[in-house]
Design a protein around this motif. Structure first.
Motif: not given
Length: 340
Positions: A11-14, A26-29, A42-44
């Protein structure tokens, strides 16, 4: 059964400049290859769809240049094997012609010129075209193993379709490799597969298919081959085809080969429908002594981030050995299931 499908959601906040700088999460895996443990990122994006890429200007320009694989050049411009290795110097299966690689990068490397046609659009790739070409590659691998048993065994048949996938020529061709040591990734798979068999008394790919068959990444079957959206993809729209048995080229029956190529055809048609303009495909083999291994196929899409100039290979792959992709495997499976 101990196949570990490990995934971590990051989880990334901006503050989002596209939405009045409101705070966004924003999510990535990060996923880990269930066999080798290889980390992938994975940058979905939910759906894959690029602007239609028109190869026509590049194809027409390439026709103006010398092509050693076109019919009027092939005999004079490509090398030949010694007659005691391959009588006549070249292998011919249907329209496919196998010749030595002019710039070898392993003890035994060959190129299969797949067709007399200089350019074959994705939609015109047929199972017959692939079958003749892969059969030429298989015959070469068997000859190399017979003539040089100590210098072969770790082998594969590879396809770089179009320049975005590393194809040096537009003219369709395969790369066939066999040597006394596996390539780096092949070696990681073989070592991990043998360890899995020793620790679990089972074949990794059998267990993987059992787990995935009832899940959201299972795509379907073509005859004996099971097709999966790869859990930890190495590139865009990464698909794996698994056969129920066999390790070496000698173990691959004609029906099983056709099943694999039928799957490739379905995936390539999907790539064409979502405007993925290029791909890499492979059939992996190993010596029969590597009992934990399994013949399997893999195909991945290739593209450009910006028209013509942007590569889909970045610092992550080249300098950190972290494959990455934009497409969730679960979404890919949903898209492909209707084609199988």
């Amino acid at each position: 059964m101990t196949v570990n499908l490990k995934r971590v959601v990051n989880k990334t906040l901006y503050h989002d400049p596209m939405n009045n700088f409101e705070l966004r999460e924003a999510d990535s895996e990060t996923r880990f290859d269930p066999l080798t443990g290889q980390l992938v990122r994975i940058f979905p994006f939910r759906k894959i769809g690029f602007p239609r890429f028109d190869w026509t200007p590049y194809v027409e320009e390439s026709r103006k240049r010398f092509c050693p694989f076109c019919p009027d050049s092939l005999e004079a411009a490509t090398p030949r094997y010694p007659d005691d290795f391959i009588p006549g110097g070249r292998l011919k299966v249907g329209e496919a012609v196998l010749v030595p690689n002019l710039h070898p990068y392993e003890k035994h490397t060959a190129v299969v010129v797949m067709t007399p046609r200089h350019y074959v659009p994705m939609r015109e790739i047929t199972v017959k075209l692939m079958l003749d070409s892969f059969n030429a590659g298989l015959e070469f691998l068997k000859i190399a193993a017979e003539k040089d048993p100590g210098g072969t065994g770790y082998c594969s048949i590879n396809w770089n379709y179009m320049p975005y996938a590393g194809g040096s020529l537009i003219h369709p061709h395969l790369q066939v490799i066999s040597g006394p040591e596996p390539s780096s990734y092949d070696g990681q798979m073989i070592t991990a597969a043998n360890e899995y068999k020793e620790n679990n008394g089972a074949n990794f790919w059998d267990d993987l298919v059992k787990i995935e068959r009832e899940g959201e990444r299972y795509i379907g079957k073509t005859g004996a081959a099971d097709w999966l959206a790869t859990f930890a993809p190495r590139a865009l729209v990464d698909v794996t085809g698994v056969l129920p048995g066999g390790v070496s080229p000698e173990d691959l029956s004609q029906s099983a080969l056709e099943n694999v190529l039928e799957g490739f055809k379905k995936v390539v048609d999907y790539y064409d429908s979502v405007n993925v303009p290029a791909f890499n495909a492979v059939l992996y083999f190993a010596p029969r002594a590597e009992e934990g291994f399994r013949i399997h196929a893999r195909i991945v899409g290739r593209y450009t981030i910006f028209p013509v100039v942007g590569s889909d290979v970045s610092h992550l792959q080249v300098l950190h050995n972290d494959p990455w992709t934009l497409h969730m495997p679960e979404s890919l499976a949903g898209d492909l299931k209707t084609r199988f």
